[in-house]
Design a protein around this motif. Structure first.
Motif, short mmCIF file in Angstrom:
data_model
loop_
_atom_site.label_atom_id
_atom_site.label_comp_id
_atom_site.label_asym_id
_atom_site.label_seq_id
_atom_site.Cartn_x
_atom_site.Cartn_y
_atom_site.Cartn_z
N GLN A 75 -5.94 2.30 6.04
CA GLN A 75 -5.41 1.53 4.92
C GLN A 75 -6.48 1.25 3.87
OE1 GLN A 75 -2.98 -1.94 5.92
NE2 GLN A 75 -2.68 -1.07 7.95
N LEU A 111 0.83 -1.20 0.00
CA LEU A 111 0.00 0.00 0.00
C LEU A 111 0.87 1.25 0.00
CD1 LEU A 111 -2.77 1.44 0.22
CD2 LEU A 111 -2.53 1.24 2.71
N LEU A 112 1.88 1.28 0.84
CA LEU A 112 2.77 2.44 0.89
C LEU A 112 3.49 2.62 -0.45
CD1 LEU A 112 4.27 2.26 4.47
CD2 LEU A 112 2.61 3.89 3.60
N LEU A 165 -6.32 10.94 -0.31
CA LEU A 165 -4.90 11.11 -0.04
C LEU A 165 -4.70 11.49 1.42
CD1 LEU A 165 -3.91 13.23 -3.18
CD2 LEU A 165 -3.76 10.75 -2.91
N HIS A 192 1.81 6.76 -6.67
CA HIS A 192 0.71 7.64 -7.07
C HIS A 192 1.10 9.11 -6.84
CE1 HIS A 192 -3.35 8.91 -7.98
NE2 HIS A 192 -3.32 9.65 -6.89
N ILE A 193 1.69 9.40 -5.68
CA ILE A 193 2.10 10.77 -5.38
C ILE A 193 3.18 11.22 -6.35
CG2 ILE A 193 3.21 12.27 -3.65
CD1 ILE A 193 0.23 11.57 -3.10
N LEU A 203 -7.34 4.81 2.02
CA LEU A 203 -6.29 5.47 1.25
C LEU A 203 -6.39 5.05 -0.21
CD1 LEU A 203 -3.93 7.41 1.89
CD2 LEU A 203 -2.45 5.40 1.88
N LEU A 204 -6.41 6.03 -1.09
CA LEU A 204 -6.50 5.87 -2.55
C LEU A 204 -7.87 5.41 -3.04
CD1 LEU A 204 -2.97 4.43 -3.42
CD2 LEU A 204 -3.78 6.79 -3.64
N LEU A 241 -2.81 6.44 8.66
CA LEU A 241 -2.79 5.65 7.44
C LEU A 241 -2.39 4.22 7.74
CD1 LEU A 241 0.24 5.56 5.23
CD2 LEU A 241 0.34 7.19 7.08
N GLN A 246 2.40 1.68 -3.40
CA GLN A 246 1.39 2.15 -4.35
C GLN A 246 1.10 3.63 -4.13
OE1 GLN A 246 -2.41 0.19 -3.91
NE2 GLN A 246 -3.25 1.12 -5.74
N TYR A 247 0.98 4.04 -2.87
CA TYR A 247 0.70 5.44 -2.56
C TYR A 247 1.86 6.33 -3.00
CZ TYR A 247 -0.79 9.62 -0.16
OH TYR A 247 -1.17 10.91 0.11
#
Length: 143
Positions: free
Chosen positions: A111, A46-47, A70, A53-54, A114-115, A105, A49-50
């Protein structure tokens, strides 16, 4: 503030998030998940992927058309079953304040949210059980 200057401000905040996320990734995950478990791997994914994305958002000259949840964005979620509306903000672990709706988060609810996309519906696992929710608004949290 016009749309262009808002986007510049937003991008600066995202850049600061990336630095903080690297710190979380290297230091704090082990505090929350003590063993290398499936949960640990899922949180790392997840981190990752985040962060990707950022990084993609930072490369954009204009805000994206699709809004996703976000960090440091206030969201309103509607519980589909009863229409109850709740306000939350997903934050870094050291910024949590459950009484004002600021959740980490790294928390299970954080979790899951997020997104998540604006107007998206999902089955949210909460301490009270499974709840179908819809994200009805996403906005940058006031500083």
């Amino acid at each position: 503030m016009n749309r262009s200057s808002q986007w510049v401000t937003e991008k600066q905040a995202m850049l600061e998030q990336l630095m903080a996320l690297e710190d979380i990734r290297s230091k704090q995950i082990e505090q929350y998940v003590l063993q290398h478990t499936i949960e640990h791997k899922r949180l790392e994914q997840l981190l990752d992927q985040y962060i990707k994305h950022i990084q993609a958002l930072l490369a954009m000259n204009e805000p994206p058309r699709e809004q996703l949840v976000l960090l440091n964005h206030e969201i309103e979620i509607e519980y589909v079953e009863d229409g109850f509306i709740d306000k939350l903000c997903i934050v870094l672990p050291h910024e949590i304040d459950p009484e004002s709706g600021k959740i980490s988060l790294l928390s299970p609810v954080g979790q899951q949210l997020l997104l998540a996309p604006l107007h998206g519906e999902l089955d949210l696992e909460t301490p009270a059980g499974l709840a179908r929710i819809k994200i009805i608004t996403i906005s940058r949290a006031a500083a």
